[in-house]
Write a protein that holds these residues in place. Structure first.
Motif, PDB file in Angstrom:
ATOM      1  N   SER A 211       0.822  -1.206   0.000  1.00  0.00           N
ATOM      2  CA  SER A 211       0.000   0.000   0.000  1.00  0.00           C
ATOM      3  C   SER A 211       0.856   1.256   0.000  1.00  0.00           C
ATOM      4  O   SER A 211       0.465   2.279  -0.563  1.00  0.00           O
ATOM      5  N   ASP A 212       2.059   1.223   0.638  1.00  0.00           N
ATOM      6  CA  ASP A 212       2.930   2.401   0.677  1.00  0.00           C
ATOM      7  C   ASP A 212       3.368   2.796  -0.730  1.00  0.00           C
ATOM      8  O   ASP A 212       3.433   3.979  -1.064  1.00  0.00           O
ATOM      9  N   ALA A 213       3.674   1.792  -1.552  1.00  0.00           N
ATOM     10  CA  ALA A 213       4.093   2.071  -2.928  1.00  0.00           C
ATOM     11  C   ALA A 213       2.941   2.693  -3.717  1.00  0.00           C
ATOM     12  O   ALA A 213       3.145   3.620  -4.514  1.00  0.00           O
ATOM     13  N   GLU A 214       1.734   2.197  -3.484  1.00  0.00           N
ATOM     14  CA  GLU A 214       0.567   2.752  -4.174  1.00  0.00           C
ATOM     15  C   GLU A 214       0.326   4.186  -3.737  1.00  0.00           C
ATOM     16  O   GLU A 214       0.018   5.061  -4.564  1.00  0.00           O
ATOM     17  N   VAL A 215       0.459   4.448  -2.451  1.00  0.00           N
ATOM     18  CA  VAL A 215       0.283   5.807  -1.933  1.00  0.00           C
ATOM     19  C   VAL A 215       1.331   6.736  -2.537  1.00  0.00           C
ATOM     20  O   VAL A 215       1.031   7.873  -2.935  1.00  0.00           O
ATOM     21  N   ALA A 216       2.572   6.240  -2.638  1.00  0.00           N
ATOM     22  CA  ALA A 216       3.643   7.054  -3.211  1.00  0.00           C
ATOM     23  C   ALA A 216       3.349   7.388  -4.672  1.00  0.00           C
ATOM     24  O   ALA A 216       3.552   8.524  -5.117  1.00  0.00           O
ATOM     25  N   ARG A 217       2.883   6.407  -5.411  1.00  0.00           N
ATOM     26  CA  ARG A 217       2.563   6.634  -6.816  1.00  0.00           C
ATOM     27  C   ARG A 217       1.460   7.684  -6.949  1.00  0.00           C
ATOM     28  O   ARG A 217       1.540   8.620  -7.739  1.00  0.00           O
ATOM     29  N   ASP A 218       0.401   7.521  -6.146  1.00  0.00           N
ATOM     30  CA  ASP A 218      -0.716   8.467  -6.206  1.00  0.00           C
ATOM     31  C   ASP A 218      -0.261   9.866  -5.773  1.00  0.00           C
ATOM     32  O   ASP A 218      -0.705  10.871  -6.349  1.00  0.00           O
TER      33      ASP A 218
END
Length: 377
Positions: free
Chosen positions: A352-359
């Motif tokens: 989820s951290d990677a997804e948050v970073a991308r967003d």
């Protein structure tokens, strides 16, 4: 020369919760319109009957309004309709069919084949041998009694069933509700009209799946048609023609992006779709910030143009280029933030951290772009 229309898998009462309310409502309405279109086709081609091979309804619990609307939609064809219960609307002791009868919603020209047996239509030159499902799943071939059913010799023997022809459909198809592939031979049928497979499929010259008249999922299996069947006389080979009834085309694309030309090609393909399209995208790979903004704008245009567009970007990683960073004027603290977000995306233990970073990168780019544009002016 008897002629009839073969259809199945209307799935009336189906909902589309994965889509926005407006889009879901339009997709529901298209299914009623499909019934009206096939009724008009039957009238236009002077068919003697319409045969529905199961799953008229998507569930036993559909509303009374849905039941009434379904039968109202058949009014465009005055000839006989024969409707067979399938696995979604099986002829239980208490079912959607018994409710339809209590509502007095069933027109006089609609025959409900709720029991195994023969529905003779002597004026049309047809005898319909029915194998209704009386429960959702069976493990015996309900068409086997066709072998012993007697019909007047001058009438066509037309079988109607809902299930899986054994040994001929893909392996992942439900193995319940089996149908022997040689049933037309053993039962001396002139034609066997089937439901359950949602696309047009010829099993042999006398055995066909009609598919659903309006696509309702992304499986690429030739959905959106009905079949009109001409048979000159008992024993003659059927002439089967398919007629398109679909209002919407469903497209599901799984794309991997790695270079700018991949994105350009994808956006070109999207722009070429017909307006009556339902598009589901799942993207993977990498994209620059400029490319992400280009994709977002294109999807916004597509959402306004097409019936429904969904896009899953969870596997798409943003990789800002030096030009991206320069365009953002992300110096000092902002530059450090961008770099930290880039590193978070690339973490070995992604989640989820990677997804948050991308967003976050995408949002940051969208916020900074107008500022950059103002400076440029």
């Amino acid at each position: 020369m008897p002629k009839f229309l073969h259809t199945a898998d209307w799935q009336m009462g189906r909902t589309y919760s994965r889509f926005d309310t407006e889009d879901g409502a339009a997709l529901v309405e298209a299914r009623y319109e499909a019934i009206e279109r096939l009724a008009a086709l039957a009238t236009e081609h002077q068919c003697d009957a319409v045969l529905v091979a199961g799953d008229v309804f998507d569930a036993q619990t559909v509303s009374d309004r849905t039941i009434r609307r379904v039968f109202n939609a058949t009014r465009g064809f005055d000839g006989p309709w024969v409707m067979l219960p399938g696995n979604h609307d099986a002829a239980l002791a208490e079912s959607v069919w018994t409710r339809a009868k209590r509502l007095d919603a069933v027109p006089k020209n609609v025959y409900l084949a709720l029991e195994s047996g023969v529905t003779p239509l002597p004026e049309q030159g047809i005898a319909v041998l029915s194998a209704p499902l009386t429960q959702r799943h069976t493990y015996g071939d309900l068409t086997q009694p066709f072998d012993d059913m007697e019909t007047p010799p001058e009438l066509l023997r037309i079988g109607l069933a809902h299930g899986s022809v054994q040994g001929l459909l893909p392996e992942d198809i439900d193995s319940t509700n089996p149908i022997a592939p040689d049933r037309t031979e053993t039962a001396k049928l002139d034609y066997l009209g089937l439901g359950d497979w949602h696309g047009v499929r010829e099993i042999n010259a006398r055995t066909w799946y009609s598919g659903t008249p309006e696509p309702e999922r992304f499986r690429n299996n030739d959905a959106g048609y009905v079949l009109i069947v001409d048979i000159k006389e008992p024993g003659a080979t059927p002439k089967v023609t398919r007629h398109e009834t679909a209002r919407y085309q469903w497209h599901q694309w799984r794309e991997s992006l790695s270079v700018p030309s991949d994105l350009d090609e994808l956006l070109h393909r999207i722009s070429q779709l017909p307006e009556a399209s339902v598009l589901d995208l799942k993207l993977a790979g990498t994209l620059t910030l400029a490319g992400d903004q280009k994709l977002t704008e294109a999807l916004s245009i597509a959402e306004a143009r097409y019936r429904a567009v969904t896009c899953d970007r969870t596997r798409l990683q943003l990789e800002p280029t030096d030009d991206d960073i320069s365009a953002l004027l992300a110096d000092g603290y902002l530059g450090e933030v961008v770099q930290e977000l880039r590193e978070s995306q690339q973490a070995v233990d992604k989640g989820s951290d990677a997804e948050v970073a991308r967003d976050a990168l995408a949002i940051l780019a969208s916020l900074l772009k107008p500022k950059d544009a103002e400076v440029a002016q």
